[in-house]
Write a protein that holds these residues in place. Structure first.
Motif, PDB file in Angstrom:
ATOM      1  N   HIS A  34      -4.485  10.558  -4.914  1.00 38.18           N
ATOM      2  CA  HIS A  34      -4.422   9.743  -3.547  1.00 38.18           C
ATOM      3  C   HIS A  34      -3.354   9.158  -2.910  1.00 38.18           C
ATOM      4  O   HIS A  34      -2.591   8.727  -3.555  1.00 38.18           O
ATOM      5  N   PRO A  35      -2.874   9.826  -1.769  1.00 35.53           N
ATOM      6  CA  PRO A  35      -1.642   9.387  -1.135  1.00 35.53           C
ATOM      7  C   PRO A  35      -1.448   7.762  -0.985  1.00 35.53           C
ATOM      8  O   PRO A  35      -0.133   7.606  -1.112  1.00 35.53           O
ATOM      9  N   GLY A  36      -2.273   7.034  -0.661  1.00 33.49           N
ATOM     10  CA  GLY A  36      -2.215   5.860  -0.395  1.00 33.49           C
ATOM     11  C   GLY A  36      -1.924   5.128  -1.748  1.00 33.49           C
ATOM     12  O   GLY A  36      -0.811   4.147  -1.633  1.00 33.49           O
ATOM     13  N   ALA A  37      -2.186   5.530  -2.815  1.00 31.82           N
ATOM     14  CA  ALA A  37      -1.832   4.969  -4.009  1.00 31.82           C
ATOM     15  C   ALA A  37      -0.518   5.243  -4.518  1.00 31.82           C
ATOM     16  O   ALA A  37       0.326   4.520  -4.793  1.00 31.82           O
ATOM     17  N   ARG A  38       0.021   6.692  -4.159  1.00 29.63           N
ATOM     18  CA  ARG A  38       1.407   6.917  -4.373  1.00 29.63           C
ATOM     19  C   ARG A  38       2.415   6.097  -3.642  1.00 29.63           C
ATOM     20  O   ARG A  38       3.326   5.775  -3.894  1.00 29.63           O
ATOM     21  N   ASP A  39       2.089   5.949  -2.244  1.00 23.81           N
ATOM     22  CA  ASP A  39       2.625   5.198  -1.307  1.00 23.81           C
ATOM     23  C   ASP A  39       2.772   3.691  -1.628  1.00 23.81           C
ATOM     24  O   ASP A  39       3.811   3.020  -1.517  1.00 23.81           O
ATOM     25  N   TRP A  40       1.826   3.153  -2.288  1.00 23.71           N
ATOM     26  CA  TRP A  40       1.623   1.924  -2.585  1.00 23.71           C
ATOM     27  C   TRP A  40       2.845   1.702  -3.741  1.00 23.71           C
ATOM     28  O   TRP A  40       3.686   0.689  -3.722  1.00 23.71           O
ATOM     29  N   GLU A  50     -18.651  -1.789  -0.165  1.00 21.17           N
ATOM     30  CA  GLU A  50     -18.543  -1.119   0.980  1.00 21.17           C
ATOM     31  C   GLU A  50     -17.501  -0.133   1.296  1.00 21.17           C
ATOM     32  O   GLU A  50     -17.203   0.781   2.133  1.00 21.17           O
ATOM     33  N   TRP A  51     -16.294  -0.366   0.394  1.00 22.54           N
ATOM     34  CA  TRP A  51     -15.061   0.347   0.585  1.00 22.54           C
ATOM     35  C   TRP A  51     -15.131   1.563  -0.357  1.00 22.54           C
ATOM     36  O   TRP A  51     -14.351   2.284  -0.415  1.00 22.54           O
ATOM     37  N   ARG A  52     -16.115   1.633  -1.109  1.00 23.45           N
ATOM     38  CA  ARG A  52     -16.095   2.615  -2.212  1.00 23.45           C
ATOM     39  C   ARG A  52     -15.965   4.126  -1.343  1.00 23.45           C
ATOM     40  O   ARG A  52     -16.842   4.077  -0.448  1.00 23.45           O
ATOM     41  N   SER A  60      -5.262   3.124   2.054  1.00 17.99           N
ATOM     42  CA  SER A  60      -3.572   3.181   2.485  1.00 17.99           C
ATOM     43  C   SER A  60      -3.029   2.281   1.466  1.00 17.99           C
ATOM     44  O   SER A  60      -3.488   1.245   0.822  1.00 17.99           O
ATOM     45  N   ALA A  61      -1.737   2.353   1.395  1.00 16.90           N
ATOM     46  CA  ALA A  61      -0.705   1.397   0.627  1.00 16.90           C
ATOM     47  C   ALA A  61      -1.043   0.003   1.349  1.00 16.90           C
ATOM     48  O   ALA A  61      -1.234  -0.855   0.387  1.00 16.90           O
ATOM     49  N   ALA A  62      -1.332   0.008   2.422  1.00 18.37           N
ATOM     50  CA  ALA A  62      -1.574  -1.478   3.111  1.00 18.37           C
ATOM     51  C   ALA A  62      -2.833  -1.991   2.637  1.00 18.37           C
ATOM     52  O   ALA A  62      -3.283  -3.142   2.062  1.00 18.37           O
ATOM     53  N   ASP A  63      -3.893  -1.077   2.368  1.00 19.62           N
ATOM     54  CA  ASP A  63      -5.198  -1.376   2.140  1.00 19.62           C
ATOM     55  C   ASP A  63      -5.108  -2.011   0.471  1.00 19.62           C
ATOM     56  O   ASP A  63      -5.618  -3.031   0.114  1.00 19.62           O
ATOM     57  N   ARG A 119      -2.686  -3.066  -0.968  1.00 21.27           N
ATOM     58  CA  ARG A 119      -1.992  -4.569  -1.009  1.00 21.27           C
ATOM     59  C   ARG A 119      -2.980  -5.583  -0.464  1.00 21.27           C
ATOM     60  O   ARG A 119      -2.877  -6.755  -1.339  1.00 21.27           O
ATOM     61  N   GLN A 120      -3.748  -5.378   0.307  1.00 20.96           N
ATOM     62  CA  GLN A 120      -4.843  -6.238   0.881  1.00 20.96           C
ATOM     63  C   GLN A 120      -5.764  -6.429  -0.238  1.00 20.96           C
ATOM     64  O   GLN A 120      -6.319  -7.713  -0.388  1.00 20.96           O
ATOM     65  N   LEU A 121      -6.126  -5.525  -1.244  1.00 14.57           N
ATOM     66  CA  LEU A 121      -7.150  -5.664  -2.129  1.00 14.57           C
ATOM     67  C   LEU A 121      -6.414  -6.298  -3.474  1.00 14.57           C
ATOM     68  O   LEU A 121      -7.205  -6.143  -4.673  1.00 14.57           O
ATOM     69  N   GLY A 122      -5.034  -6.633  -3.464  1.00 12.94           N
ATOM     70  CA  GLY A 122      -4.558  -7.412  -4.590  1.00 12.94           C
ATOM     71  C   GLY A 122      -4.210  -6.379  -5.614  1.00 12.94           C
ATOM     72  O   GLY A 122      -4.262  -6.568  -7.051  1.00 12.94           O
ATOM     73  N   ALA A 123      -3.962  -4.770  -5.176  1.00 13.34           N
ATOM     74  CA  ALA A 123      -3.515  -4.005  -6.266  1.00 13.34           C
ATOM     75  C   ALA A 123      -2.518  -4.401  -7.295  1.00 13.34           C
ATOM     76  O   ALA A 123      -1.472  -5.196  -6.589  1.00 13.34           O
ATOM     77  N   ARG A 124      -2.650  -4.107  -8.415  1.00 16.56           N
ATOM     78  CA  ARG A 124      -1.517  -4.585  -9.413  1.00 16.56           C
ATOM     79  C   ARG A 124      -1.687  -3.721 -10.527  1.00 16.56           C
ATOM     80  O   ARG A 124      -2.870  -2.667 -10.925  1.00 16.56           O
ATOM     81  N   LEU A 125      -0.632  -3.592 -11.401  1.00 17.26           N
ATOM     82  CA  LEU A 125      -0.553  -2.751 -12.637  1.00 17.26           C
ATOM     83  C   LEU A 125      -0.882  -3.930 -13.915  1.00 17.26           C
ATOM     84  O   LEU A 125      -0.256  -4.642 -13.821  1.00 17.26           O
ATOM     85  N   GLU A 126      -1.908  -3.361 -14.816  1.00 10.96           N
ATOM     86  CA  GLU A 126      -2.127  -4.062 -15.912  1.00 10.96           C
ATOM     87  C   GLU A 126      -1.943  -3.145 -17.296  1.00 10.96           C
ATOM     88  O   GLU A 126      -2.777  -1.947 -17.227  1.00 10.96           O
ATOM     89  N   GLU A 127      -1.353  -3.553 -18.056  1.00 13.22           N
ATOM     90  CA  GLU A 127      -1.294  -2.614 -19.257  1.00 13.22           C
ATOM     91  C   GLU A 127      -2.590  -2.900 -20.339  1.00 13.22           C
ATOM     92  O   GLU A 127      -2.831  -4.088 -20.410  1.00 13.22           O
ATOM     93  N   TYR A 128      -3.200  -1.879 -20.626  1.00 13.43           N
ATOM     94  CA  TYR A 128      -4.121  -1.852 -21.746  1.00 13.43           C
ATOM     95  C   TYR A 128      -3.727  -0.843 -22.776  1.00 13.43           C
ATOM     96  O   TYR A 128      -3.071  -0.088 -22.743  1.00 13.43           O
ATOM     97  N   ARG A 129      -4.211  -1.380 -23.743  1.00 11.27           N
ATOM     98  CA  ARG A 129      -4.386  -0.575 -25.243  1.00 11.27           C
ATOM     99  C   ARG A 129      -5.852  -0.284 -25.511  1.00 11.27           C
ATOM    100  O   ARG A 129      -6.735  -1.205 -25.828  1.00 11.27           O
ATOM    101  N   VAL A 130      -5.914   0.919 -25.300  1.00  6.96           N
ATOM    102  CA  VAL A 130      -7.332   1.440 -25.574  1.00  6.96           C
ATOM    103  C   VAL A 130      -7.382   2.305 -26.996  1.00  6.96           C
ATOM    104  O   VAL A 130      -6.619   3.073 -27.154  1.00  6.96           O
TER     105      VAL A 130
END
Length: 99
Positions: free
Chosen positions: A9-15, A70-72, A77-80, A82-93
């Motif tokens: 997804h280009p928006g994720a890479r831009d974000w 409804e967004w699925r 976009s990168a702005a979307d 940010r608006q949705l509270g995107a963040r990186l969270e570390e997981y150990r699976v």
């Protein structure tokens, strides 16, 4: 140590770029066989691939966000993100019962 950002997804890479995350390689698909101890993988991987990253000594940082139903299916976009509270969270699976 290599940091990979896995997304088609280009928006994720831009974000990620706008948030200042240092990434060595951006890939649309992860080959888990290439992960070395200490590598960092960023993305939204299926759980079995995240478990392989961790089993091989890598770190998995999940791109998390609160996505309304409804967004699925729409390209964000990168702005979307940010608006949705995107963040990186570390997981150990960990795979519990290997076959």
């Amino acid at each position: 140590m290599t940091t990979l950002f896995v997304s088609r997804h280009p928006g994720a890479r831009d974000w990620a770029a706008k948030e200042g995350f240092a990434v060595d390689r951006q890939v649309a698909h992860l080959d888990p066989g290439t992960i070395q101890p200490g590598d960092v993988v960023i993305g939204t991987l299926p759980v079995h691939l995240a478990a392989r990253v961790c089993a091989q000594g890598g770190r998995y940082l999940h791109l998390s966000l609160e996505l309304p139903l409804e967004w699925r299916g729409r390209e964000l976009s990168a702005a979307d993100l940010r608006q949705l509270g995107a963040r990186l969270e570390e997981y150990r699976v960990t795979l519990v019962n290997p076959r």
